[in-house]
Design a protein around this motif. Structure first.
Motif, PDB file in Angstrom:
ATOM      1  N   VAL A  58       0.859  -1.181   0.000  1.00 48.11           N
ATOM      2  CA  VAL A  58       0.000   0.000   0.000  1.00 48.11           C
ATOM      3  C   VAL A  58       0.895   1.231   0.000  1.00 48.11           C
ATOM      4  CG1 VAL A  58      -1.822   1.262   1.188  1.00 48.11           C
ATOM      5  CG2 VAL A  58      -1.752  -1.247   1.323  1.00 48.11           C
ATOM      6  N   ARG A  59       0.677   2.123  -0.936  1.00 51.64           N
ATOM      7  CA  ARG A  59       1.511   3.322  -1.051  1.00 51.64           C
ATOM      8  C   ARG A  59       0.630   4.566  -1.194  1.00 51.64           C
ATOM      9  NH1 ARG A  59       7.458   2.866  -1.306  1.00 51.64           N
ATOM     10  NH2 ARG A  59       7.832   0.633  -1.518  1.00 51.64           N
ATOM     11  N   VAL A  60       1.145   5.676  -0.656  1.00 50.68           N
ATOM     12  CA  VAL A  60       0.486   6.966  -0.793  1.00 50.68           C
ATOM     13  C   VAL A  60       1.234   7.787  -1.839  1.00 50.68           C
ATOM     14  CG1 VAL A  60      -0.248   9.071   0.384  1.00 50.68           C
ATOM     15  CG2 VAL A  60      -0.237   6.889   1.625  1.00 50.68           C
ATOM     16  N   VAL A  61       0.515   8.357  -2.783  1.00 45.68           N
ATOM     17  CA  VAL A  61       1.129   9.155  -3.850  1.00 45.68           C
ATOM     18  C   VAL A  61       1.686  10.450  -3.271  1.00 45.68           C
ATOM     19  CG1 VAL A  61       0.697  10.394  -5.999  1.00 45.68           C
ATOM     20  CG2 VAL A  61      -0.356   8.156  -5.613  1.00 45.68           C
ATOM     21  N   SER A  62       2.921  10.774  -3.637  1.00 46.98           N
ATOM     22  CA  SER A  62       3.604  11.927  -3.042  1.00 46.98           C
ATOM     23  C   SER A  62       3.807  13.082  -4.015  1.00 46.98           C
ATOM     24  CB  SER A  62       4.971  11.494  -2.495  1.00 46.98           C
ATOM     25  OG  SER A  62       5.811  11.049  -3.548  1.00 46.98           O
ATOM     26  N   ASP A  63       3.291  12.976  -5.236  1.00 42.89           N
ATOM     27  CA  ASP A  63       3.527  14.062  -6.185  1.00 42.89           C
ATOM     28  C   ASP A  63       2.446  14.094  -7.249  1.00 42.89           C
ATOM     29  OD1 ASP A  63       4.444  12.342  -8.548  1.00 42.89           O
ATOM     30  OD2 ASP A  63       5.860  11.751  -7.002  1.00 42.89           O
ATOM     31  N   ASP A  64       2.434  15.160  -7.990  1.00 38.85           N
ATOM     32  CA  ASP A  64       1.480  15.371  -9.079  1.00 38.85           C
ATOM     33  C   ASP A  64       2.147  14.978 -10.396  1.00 38.85           C
ATOM     34  OD1 ASP A  64      -0.041  16.518 -11.179  1.00 38.85           O
ATOM     35  OD2 ASP A  64      -0.865  18.008  -9.811  1.00 38.85           O
ATOM     36  N   PRO A  65       1.568  14.057 -11.176  1.00 46.83           N
ATOM     37  CA  PRO A  65       2.233  13.590 -12.393  1.00 46.83           C
ATOM     38  C   PRO A  65       2.304  14.635 -13.505  1.00 46.83           C
ATOM     39  CG  PRO A  65       0.033  12.673 -12.265  1.00 46.83           C
ATOM     40  CD  PRO A  65       0.284  13.362 -10.954  1.00 46.83           C
ATOM     41  N   SER A  66       1.626  15.746 -13.334  1.00 45.66           N
ATOM     42  CA  SER A  66       1.634  16.783 -14.373  1.00 45.66           C
ATOM     43  C   SER A  66       2.793  17.766 -14.220  1.00 45.66           C
ATOM     44  CB  SER A  66       0.310  17.561 -14.357  1.00 45.66           C
ATOM     45  OG  SER A  66       0.181  18.308 -13.159  1.00 45.66           O
ATOM     46  N   ARG A  67       3.586  17.613 -13.146  1.00 44.30           N
ATOM     47  CA  ARG A  67       4.691  18.543 -12.889  1.00 44.30           C
ATOM     48  C   ARG A  67       6.013  17.793 -12.749  1.00 44.30           C
ATOM     49  NH1 ARG A  67       1.212  20.638  -8.718  1.00 44.30           N
ATOM     50  NH2 ARG A  67       2.588  19.612  -7.217  1.00 44.30           N
ATOM     51  N   ASP A  68       7.086  18.393 -13.282  1.00 47.50           N
ATOM     52  CA  ASP A  68       8.421  17.842 -13.045  1.00 47.50           C
ATOM     53  C   ASP A  68       8.796  18.018 -11.578  1.00 47.50           C
ATOM     54  OD1 ASP A  68       8.752  17.165 -15.704  1.00 47.50           O
ATOM     55  OD2 ASP A  68       9.893  18.975 -16.202  1.00 47.50           O
TER      56      ASP A  68
END
Length: 211
Positions: free
Chosen positions: A145-155
């Motif tokens: 189980v993982r929590v997403v740490s970033d937005d895929p639309s930004r470098d």
């Protein structure tokens, strides 16, 4: 039966420990080194790998992914359906995702798009397939189980070299990367802090999931 949480040491492990869970918590190095630092497990023990991950598409910071499948260039693992179902039903904001594992942090939108298409994956991490291989070899029942740490639309900031081969954070390359891209660093730090708060919530909720 006992449940053990495996989590990368550092901020992720600190977030899990803030949950105050009675479950056993084992801290591991990041990346491939995690597979060489596993503890002993008892008969019938269930393992849940917790941590953060990067988004490739469809996900946003703070979303929770229960891995259904994790792959890399050489291997693929289908995770156990009963655990997937129990976790995705019981954990807040959880959805079942496909994941891929890479050697380094993936920082550019272009690279993430390539990985998403190559592996049909929503998220990326640095430990998944290594831990899956080691736990499978031992016959251990496990989930991820993982929590997403970033937005895929930004470098992201250029932090590809921020974690060494030994799985430890390298402070100087991290500081240099943040200095080179201060705006990206600000967004990254904000999103990571939010994801770690969610990780604490997930660790707390995990003790109530019948796994």
């Amino acid at each position: 039966m006992q449940t053990t949480i495996l989590v990368p040491r550092g901020p992720e492990a600190a977030a899990v420990r803030r949950a105050g869970t009675a479950l056993r918590i084992v801290e591991l190095p990041a990346g491939a080194a995690a597979a060489n630092a596993l503890p002993d497990f008892g008969p019938g023990e269930t393992v849940v790998v917790l941590g953060v991950c990067g988004a490739l598409w469809r996900m946003k910071a703070g979303d929770v992914g229960v891995y259904g499948r994790v792959v890399d260039a050489a291997s693929a693992f289908e995770l156990q359906t009963d655990l997937i179902d129990a976790l995705s039903r019981s954990l807040p904001r959880a959805m079942v995702v496909n994941a891929c594992t890479t050697k380094r942090i993936v920082t550019s939108v272009t690279a993430r798009t390539v990985l998403a298409q190559r592996y049909n994956a929503e998220v990326v991490d640095m430990e998944g397939t290594h831990l899956a291989a080691a736990l499978t070899a031992r016959g251990v029942r496990f989930a991820m189980v993982r929590v997403v740490s970033d937005d895929p639309s930004r470098d992201l900031p250029p932090i590809e070299d921020a974690i060494g081969d030994d799985g430890r954070i390298r402070p100087f390359p991290l500081a240099v990367a943040f200095a080179r891209a201060p705006r990206a660093a600000f967004s990254f730090i904000r999103d990571v802090r939010a994801s770690l708060a969610v990780l604490t919530e997930i660790a707390r909720a995990l003790s109530r999931v019948p796994v």
